[in-house]
Design a protein around this motif. Structure first.
Motif, PDB file in Angstrom:
ATOM      1  N   ASN A 240       1.781   3.592   2.135  1.00  0.00           N
ATOM      2  CA  ASN A 240       2.236   2.213   2.005  1.00  0.00           C
ATOM      3  C   ASN A 240       1.113   1.237   2.341  1.00  0.00           C
ATOM      4  O   ASN A 240      -0.046   1.635   2.492  1.00  0.00           O
ATOM      5  N   TRP A 241       1.493   0.015   2.476  1.00  0.00           N
ATOM      6  CA  TRP A 241       0.543  -1.097   2.649  1.00  0.00           C
ATOM      7  C   TRP A 241      -0.420  -0.831   3.813  1.00  0.00           C
ATOM      8  O   TRP A 241      -0.015  -0.407   4.878  1.00  0.00           O
TER       9      TRP A 241
ATOM     10  N   THR B 163      -1.495   0.738   9.387  1.00  0.00           N
ATOM     11  CA  THR B 163      -0.302   0.931   8.587  1.00  0.00           C
ATOM     12  C   THR B 163       0.837   0.857   9.580  1.00  0.00           C
ATOM     13  O   THR B 163       0.595   0.716  10.788  1.00  0.00           O
TER      14      THR B 163
ATOM     15  N   TRP C  34      -7.113  -1.909  -1.899  1.00  0.00           N
ATOM     16  CA  TRP C  34      -5.941  -2.363  -2.649  1.00  0.00           C
ATOM     17  C   TRP C  34      -4.744  -2.159  -1.739  1.00  0.00           C
ATOM     18  O   TRP C  34      -4.921  -1.824  -0.559  1.00  0.00           O
ATOM     19  N   GLU C  35      -3.533  -2.278  -2.296  1.00  0.00           N
ATOM     20  CA  GLU C  35      -2.376  -2.195  -1.409  1.00  0.00           C
ATOM     21  C   GLU C  35      -2.335  -0.907  -0.603  1.00  0.00           C
ATOM     22  O   GLU C  35      -2.039  -0.896   0.573  1.00  0.00           O
ATOM     23  N   ASP C  36      -2.595   0.214  -1.274  1.00  0.00           N
ATOM     24  CA  ASP C  36      -2.477   1.482  -0.569  1.00  0.00           C
ATOM     25  C   ASP C  36      -3.659   2.397  -0.866  1.00  0.00           C
ATOM     26  O   ASP C  36      -3.573   3.596  -0.762  1.00  0.00           O
TER      27      ASP C  36
ATOM     28  N   GLU D 292       2.970  -6.163   4.354  1.00  0.00           N
ATOM     29  CA  GLU D 292       2.477  -6.902   3.201  1.00  0.00           C
ATOM     30  C   GLU D 292       2.868  -8.363   3.235  1.00  0.00           C
ATOM     31  O   GLU D 292       2.295  -9.201   2.538  1.00  0.00           O
ATOM     32  N   ASN D 293       3.866  -8.682   4.034  1.00  0.00           N
ATOM     33  CA  ASN D 293       4.315 -10.066   4.063  1.00  0.00           C
ATOM     34  C   ASN D 293       3.643 -10.892   5.157  1.00  0.00           C
ATOM     35  O   ASN D 293       4.027 -12.027   5.399  1.00  0.00           O
TER      36      ASN D 293
ATOM     37  N   GLN E  14      -3.475  -2.598   6.183  1.00  0.00           N
ATOM     38  CA  GLN E  14      -4.020  -3.880   6.620  1.00  0.00           C
ATOM     39  C   GLN E  14      -5.398  -3.619   7.241  1.00  0.00           C
ATOM     40  O   GLN E  14      -5.553  -2.683   8.024  1.00  0.00           O
TER      41      GLN E  14
ATOM     42  N   LYS F 124      -7.274  -6.423  -2.868  1.00  0.00           N
ATOM     43  CA  LYS F 124      -6.838  -7.513  -1.995  1.00  0.00           C
ATOM     44  C   LYS F 124      -7.910  -7.865  -0.964  1.00  0.00           C
ATOM     45  O   LYS F 124      -7.968  -8.987  -0.488  1.00  0.00           O
TER      46      LYS F 124
ATOM     47  N   GLU G 207       7.303  -5.537   7.579  1.00  0.00           N
ATOM     48  CA  GLU G 207       6.683  -5.408   6.257  1.00  0.00           C
ATOM     49  C   GLU G 207       5.296  -6.002   6.302  1.00  0.00           C
ATOM     50  O   GLU G 207       5.108  -7.203   6.144  1.00  0.00           O
TER      51      GLU G 207
END
Lengths: 826, 661
Positions: free
Chosen positions: A297-298, A312, A277-279, A35-36, A300, A263, A33
């Motif tokens: 999805n997320w 991703t 942003w997240e996605d 995002e974590n 980075q 973010k 994940e």
């Protein structure tokens, strides 16, 4: 071969194209994940470090690793190393440009992981970091800045010998966001921190904090472009500003029209800003032009010097501005010479005569077209298009009469290197520009750290780079992990490395020693050709004597000193002396060292070696250092005692005895003749006594020390002349004989300027020739007396000479003498 | 790899750049704390005003221990091999930290390198903490356009008294740097035990360089190849030839050094330049010079940039007054022929354009006339004549004991101690020691005349081998059983012509002119390598000379040949090494450059332990001679430092007496 269109993934932002290159697919486990995680990527497409963010909720999953760790991945998602983590909350995770992983924990401890093996060097931020805690960190290529709980910034500018320093104090207030300008890019050449407080931004360096005077804050994100020239700011109301880094010029403003706070805000090269942003990702070019990307999805973001990598779970992408050369070749409808040249190759492949038309069309710009194709090939990721472009360049080259092929050849090599390291198992997706900035040497270094020895060797050979580092690293690794016997390992290593130049066996031996394989270390060390290099390890291994010998052998006195200092500290004195005994260089150095620093050691050394005369000199020197007579005599007595039963040093013993006597006598004289005698020599004492008119005493000193009569006369003469005691001197002249003859009297007194007294001594200089005496009279200005001298000697010539020098009535005198002499001649 | 011709000025320029770069690395204004000895050295290639431009506010001497807190940044600049300085820095850092008003940013620039020991000491004293330590790789410094000096003040003492090889190592490092720049010295020839050590170190460093990974000339192979601009390196150990440095130098620059003591190309004289010469009537040590009312002292820089000085520095002083006179006359003429009002403006303009150079020449003439007058006072004194007489007698191998009365008298007259000691050491080194009875008598006389503390002085001189008792007879020393244990002067004097009876000071025909008779052995040794035919011709001119090998001297023989026999009779190891590169590389280079002629190549002459200014003059004379012979060489003199007989004595003379000084 299905070649994708070169323009796929291009987006127009303003008047420039940006491209998104898909570098790798299926990068991470779908269950990871993103995002974590706290993610940090090394510059120049280096490794990624992942650390699960403990503040975020996690889904409990059976079988997954529950233990905290830092995972190091390649860009292609290959796990390079897992470092288990139980050392506290991580507040900073970053990389240096030589791919060292820097981990900063809340308590201010910094760990520098210098290889991918989990070995690290720790140091502490100090400056109250343990008390206030570290909040966050920002990194640059060779250092970082940490924000502490008390709002202070601490900077570390290098990792070898780190020296954490606090930056200047600054206004209180909540820091909304902050970033830094690397020392190389700032005007002051030292690191500068930008941070947002209230509605403005401050710039902070080691000496002061300066308000940039903005009023549109609070700012939520701050980012500095890779070249340090621009700053991007994200305002509270969803706008992105780009200003120059000195905040003098505002270049553009862009309204995201998004309510949620992004973010991330990063630069993509030096010309575009990315808001994520997240996605969702916005790419903002100059003048507010933009392009948007949406993900499932997320996502980075890892910024690099010339673009930005996006991760991703299933892809690694690279967004960058399309390089000029590439755009020139591939832009739709391009009619640039390079583009036509590329077309010509395609026509040629289809055996179409149009190929020649193409060539003729761009004939006048052909060299430029070749250059562009070569450059474009470097920036191209697709092997098909790389080849196509190089083919085009080659075709163009073949038509040209004169063309320097160096760049072409170099590019061929570079492309091979780039493709080799981009391969997913290696996972270093270097762009051409990154490769140039990183340099081949440091690329090899990265491969070594990844233990890709074979590739590293092949590339080194290919690029004519040194290979010994690779072998040494390999061998050190071998020593660490191999379970073979010491002998076997040593044999394997030596077999492989012997005869190769520049191999540092010392480094391998050190690795062996660190693994606790002392015997192997000793064996390996024997192969080290540089004696000096062996010393520190030998000392560690407690091989003191060998270490000393090797240090001496190296010829480097610093090493010898260093070994000696350590030995002296840990050995008892006797065995220390035993160790240096028989090693003249070491002994000489100990002596030199002790002469300045440690007289007691010297004394012990002389005693140990039974060097009485040296020991005696040392005591004599100590006597000189004493201030009081009794202490001096004490030391001298000790010195004398040292020589007592030796037969060789009788002269020295006698001198020490005389010194004692002299000191005592001077002390006695001072009691009634006043101070100023101590410290004088025997002769000077006599001199001074004569000067103050104590001849009797002077004579006593003379006889006490058996000063020869000649010396005594000289001293007395000089003393009287310096006293200008002419009467006494005239008194002396009455004696019949002088042991130093009378000439010195004449000379000294004349030099003192008294011609009258000087002349008294001329008649006494009977040992001299007439002409000398005439000269002497002359120097006293007594021509008549000179004439009489000549007359006595019946020297007519001299008289005539004198007459020529004479003036006034002396002429008459001389005439008379000449006349006296003349008749007798006839 | 750049294989450029070695230029002293470039080395100075690099030293300057390196220093400024380091200073630039410390942001903002800073106070500089510098070791006294280094200050003069830096002065040779960088001006104080330049340092100021780079943010240096105040300069303090490390020895004075008085750096203040006026600046946040403090930079220490010192030699790392001097442990006293290291300790001094450590304690000053501690003091600065404790005074505590300002938080100092402290940097140390170690010259020439950061050492393990300095780190160890700083750490033990707790001063390493947050000090920025850098290296300032200052090795060779140009003191003239053909002299590179390491400027190691204490090298003489360290080498011969303390037997501390640090300066050999520093020398090797410095020479290695040259080799890395210009290629290997194709041939290393030398004489003396320390010289041998230096050569061995060079060999070792070369092999270690090959073995190390931190050196990599980009692109080129691993190995250094022999230079094509440098022909050879000749290393002379001072120990091989103490006497030459002990003799009174009779060149102009040499005498300036004898009278005023040149330090880092500077001398200090009374602003009046009159009334200083107190040598003749100095009264013991009770009133040291300058202790009373201090007259105004002025610093004068003496270097080759001044054309007049350049033209007379190496001439025998006997000729200098004439030269100065003729210059004066020339200047007078120029001035008198100045255009009068009737002349054309063009002529006038030409004259005016020459005025500045005329004026500078005028001032330099005045300066040197004054200095020369000062020196003349010294050379015309009776004592000077006596001293010279002693020296010439010893050097010519007449009976030295005939001069003992003179020396005794000089001692009684309390002439300066170094001068007396030089005479004794000269006799001792040239005659294989003094008779025990004589030596003891002299020692007693010296202790009586100059103070009992000189018991230490004498013992140190004996340690250095400058003073010894003779075993065997004066003229035929015990046949040298171990080769190189001592110099057989009576043999070498004849074989290498160490005394010339006829010396033409005005138009010198042999290096003997620098001492008006005695010949510096060290330079003869250089001639053995470079001027074989000349040296051989000397032997032919003087039949009866015992040099059998002379006939074998041709331009083609290399190393010591054909003088091996004579060289063997001189104290210390003898060596002659050829450095070859990897065969392939060498051959490739030969093809590229053709087997280059030796014409115009550089020859380095390294004086380990120091060189005197008279010897420099002699070497320059050799260089000129080579040009005359049509074998031009670029002679570059390298040394650990300039040295004079007085400096040598200073290394031995006890620092304090019972008077509490």
């Amino acid at each position: 071969m299905s070649a994708s269109k070169p323009m796929s993934g291009w987006d127009k932002v303003g008047d420039r194209f940006y491209r998104k290159v898909q570098l790798y697919t299926a990068v991470f486990d779908t269950e990871l994940e993103l995002e974590n995680y706290l993610v940090a990527g090394a510059p120049y497409s280096g490794a990624l470090a992942f650390h699960r963010n403990e503040n975020k909720l996690q889904t409990v999953r059976s079988g997954s690793t529950a233990k905290a760790a830092i995972d190091i991945y390649s860009c292609a998602g290959k796990l390079l190393r897992r470092i288990n983590w139980d050392k506290g909350a991580i507040k900073g995770l970053g990389w240096s440009e030589d791919e060292k992983l820097i981990v900063v924990t809340e308590d201010g401890t910094v760990r520098v992981y210098y290889d991918f093996q989990g070995d690290f060097i720790p140091f502490n931020l100090a400056h109250g970091a343990d008390e206030h805690g570290v909040i966050s960190c920002r990194f640059w290529s060779t250092g970082f800045v940490a924000l502490l709980g008390n709002n202070e910034f601490v900077t570390v500018s290098k990792y070898e010998e780190p020296r954490p320093k606090v930056l200047a104090a600054h206004p209180e207030g909540e820091i909304h966001c902050w970033t830094l300008i690397a020392p190389g890019d700032s005007l002051s050449r030292s690191v500068e921190v930008l941070f947002a407080i209230d509605r403005t931004v401050f710039v902070l360096d080691a000496t002061e904090a300066e308000d940039r005077g903005l009023d549109r804050g609070p700012f939520r994100h701050l980012a500095v472009s890779p070249n340090g020239k621009f700053v991007a700011l994200y305002t509270d109301d969803g706008k992105v500003w780009v200003v120059s880094s000195d905040f003098q010029n505002r270049f553009s403003e862009y309204d995201t029209r998004v309510k949620t706070l992004p973010k991330d805000l990063h630069w993509c090269g030096n010309n575009a800003v990315i808001v994520a942003w997240e996605d969702e990702v916005h790419l903002i070019g100059p003048n507010g032009a933009s392009s948007k990307y949406y993900y499932d999805n997320w996502v980075q973001l890892v910024p690099d010097i010339d673009g930005i990598r996006l991760f991703t779970n299933d892809a690694c992408e690279f967004i960058q501005r399309v390089p000029d050369s590439v755009e020139e070749v591939f832009r739709l409808g391009s009619t640039s010479p390079a583009s036509v040249l590329l077309d010509a190759v395609e026509q040629l492949e289809q055996k179409s005569p149009k190929a020649d038309d193409d060539i003729q069309m761009i004939r006048s710009n052909l060299d430029e077209a070749v250059d562009t194709c070569v450059k474009a090939a470097g920036h191209e990721y697709d092997v098909h298009w790389q080849k196509q472009l190089m083919k085009a360049a080659s075709l163009g080259k073949s038509v040209l009469d004169l063309y320097n092929s160096d760049e072409f050849v170099e590019m061929c090599e570079t492309l091979r290197v780039l493709n080799a390291v981009r391969f997913y198992e290696i996972g270093i997706p270097l762009s051409y520009e990154q490769y140039l900035r990183l340099t081949p040497e440091r690329l090899i270094e990265r491969l070594i750290n990844r233990q890709e020895y074979l590739l590293a060797l092949k590339l080194s050979d290919f690029l004519h780079l040194p290979t010994e580092r690779i072998y040494v690293h390999w061998a050190s690794q071998k020593v660490k992990v191999s379970l073979d016997s010491d002998d076997a390992i040593c044999r394997i290593i030596v077999q492989k490395l012997n005869g190769k130049k520049g191999i540092s066996f010392e480094e391998i031996a050190q690795a062996a020693y660190d693994e606790g394989r002392a015997k192997l270390a000793t064996e390996l060390l024997n192969y080290e050709p540089r004696a000096g290099k062996q010393v520190p390890l030998l000392l560690n291994m407690k091989e003191d004597v060998i270490a000393l010998d090797k240090a001496v052998e190296s010829g480097d006195p610093d090493l010898v000193y260093s070994v000696l200092l350590q030995l002296k500290k840990k050995l008892p004195l006797a065995s220390f002396f035993r160790t240096i005994n028989g090693r003249p260089v070491a002994t000489a150095l100990v002596q030199a060292l002790a002469a300045d620093q440690d007289k007691e050691l010297l004394k012990d050394l002389f005693y140990q070696d039974d060097r009485r005369d040296d020991g005696c000199n040392l005591l004599f020197d100590e006597a000189l250092a004493q201030k009081v007579l009794s202490a001096r005599l004490e030391k001298l007595k000790l010195a004398a005692k040292l020589l007592q039963d030796s037969k060789e040093n009788t002269f020295q013993a006698k001198c020490i005895d005389e010194t004692q006597r002299l000191l005592k006598i001077q002390d006695a004289i001072e009691k009634d003749a006043g101070p100023g005698f101590t410290g004088l020599s025997v002769n000077e004492t006599i001199f001074k006594l004569v000067r103050i008119g104590q001849l009797k005493r002077a004579q006593r000193v003379q006889s006490e020390f058996k000063v020869p009569e000649k010396s005594f006369w000289w001293i007395r003469l000089r003393a009287l002349v310096s006293k200008r005691d002419w009467i006494e001197l005239e008194e002396m002249a009455k004696v019949k004989r002088s042991p130093i003859s009378w000439e010195p009297f004449y000379n000294e007194i004349l030099a003192a300027g008294n011609t009258r007294t000087a002349s008294l001594f001329i008649p006494k200089c009977t040992g001299l020739t007439v002409s000398d005496r005439i000269e002497m009279w002359l120097k006293c200005g007594l021509i008549v007396r000179a004439g009489e001298e000549a007359l006595k000697a019946k020297d007519l010539g001299a008289l005539h000479d004198l007459k020529s020098k004479a003036a006034g009535n002396t002429v008459g005198e001389l005439d008379r003498m000449i006349a006296q002499l003349a008749p007798t001649k006839r | 790899m750049a294989r450029t011709v070695l230029e002293a000025s470039e080395i100075g320029e690099k030293a300057r750049r390196d220093l400024l770069l380091l200073l630039e690395g410390v942001r903002g204004k800073k106070n500089l704390v510098i070791e006294k000895g280094l200050a003069g050295t830096l002065g040779l290639f960088v001006k104080f005003s330049t340092l100021q431009e780079y943010g240096v506010d105040k300069v303090f001497f490390l020895e004075n221990d008085n750096v203040d807190s006026s600046q946040k940044n403090i930079v220490f600049l010192a030699r790392s091999d001097n442990l006293n300085e290291v300790h001094a820095i450590a304690s000053q850092i501690k003091r600065l930290r404790q005074s505590g008003q300002t938080e100092h940013e402290i940097s140390i620039f170690w010259v020439p390198r950061r050492t393990l020991v300095s780190d160890q000491i700083l750490e033990e004293e707790g001063a390493l903490g947050d000090v920025n330590v850098s290296e300032y790789p200052l090795y060779f410094v140009p003191v003239a356009e053909d002299i590179l000096s390491l400027e190691l003040e204490n090298s003489f003492r360290d080498l011969y008294l303390r037997k501390d090889p640090t300066c050999i190592f520093t020398a090797a490092k410095a020479l290695m740097l040259l080799q890395q720049h210009h290629g290997l010295f194709p041939r290393i020839t030398g004489k003396g035990n320390n010289a041998k050590r230096l050569a061995d170190l060079l060999m070792r460093m070369r092999s270690e360089l090959t073995a190390s990974s931190d050196f990599r000339p980009s692109g080129a192979g691993y190995e250094l190849t022999p230079s094509n601009t440098i022909e050879s390196l000749i290393i002379i150990d001072r120990e091989v030839d103490f006497p030459s440095a002990l003799l009174t130098q009779l060149t102009y620059e040499g005498l300036v050094d004898e009278c005023f003591g040149i330090e880092s190309n500077q001398i200090e004289v009374d602003s009046s330049v009159v009334g200083t010469a107190s040598n003749t009537t100095s009264q013991g040590s009770s009133s040291g010079p300058g202790s009373a009312s201090q007259p105004l002292r002025k610093k004068i820089i003496l270097d080759g940039t001044e054309s007049l000085f350049k033209s007379i520095r190496d001439t025998n002083f006997a000729v200098v007054p004439q030269v100065l006179n003729s210059v004066a006359r020339r200047l007078q003429n120029t001035y008198e022929n100045r255009p009068t009002a009737s002349k054309t403006t063009a002529e006038l303009r030409e004259f005016v354009s020459k005025l500045p150079s005329y004026q500078s020449e005028q001032t330099s003439l005045k300066l040197h006339t004054n200095i020369a007058e000062e020196i003349q006072k010294f050379t015309q004194s009776e004592i000077f004549t006596r001293i010279l007489e002693v020296q010439q007698t010893v050097a010519e191998e007449l009976d030295p004991t005939s001069q003992h009365d003179t020396i005794d008298e000089l001692i009684s007259r309390a002439i300066s101690l170094p001068t007396v000691l030089r005479l004794l050491c000269l006799e001792s080194t040239m005659c294989n020691g003094l008779r025990p009875r004589d030596l003891d008598a002299f020692k007693r006389a010296i202790l009586h005349a100059y103070g009992p503390q000189h018991l230490l002085t004498l013992s140190r001189l004996e340690k250095m081998g400058l003073l010894s008792t003779r075993s065997g007879s004066a003229f035929t020393p015990a046949p040298l059983s171990k080769s190189g244990s001592g110099t057989n002067y009576s043999y070498v004097r004849k074989a290498l012509h160490l005394y010339m009876r006829e010396v033409n000071e005005a138009k010198p025909d042999d290096i003997a002119y620098v001492y008006s008779g005695p010949v510096p052995l060290s330079v003869r040794l250089v001639q053995c390598v470079l001027q074989k035919q000349y040296l051989a011709s000397l032997s032919n001119k003087h039949p009866g000379a015992t040099n059998a090998a002379a006939s074998g001297a041709t331009a083609l023989s290399q190393g010591w040949r054909p003088f091996e026999e004579a060289v063997k009779q001189i104290k210390g190891a003898t060596f002659d090494e050829v450095q070859r590169g990897e065969e392939k590389a060498v051959r490739a280079k030969q093809i590229l450059n053709g087997s280059g002629s030796t014409e115009g190549k550089t020859v380095l002459v390294f004086y380990l332990g120091g060189i005197s200014r008279a010897e420099v003059a002699a070497l320059r004379f050799v260089g000129k001679r080579l040009v005359d012979e049509g074998r031009r060489r670029n002679l570059v003199i390298c040394t650990t430092g300039m040295v004079s007989g007085n400096d040598m004595m200073k290394a031995a003379i006890a620092e304090r007496d019972f008077g509490g000084r």
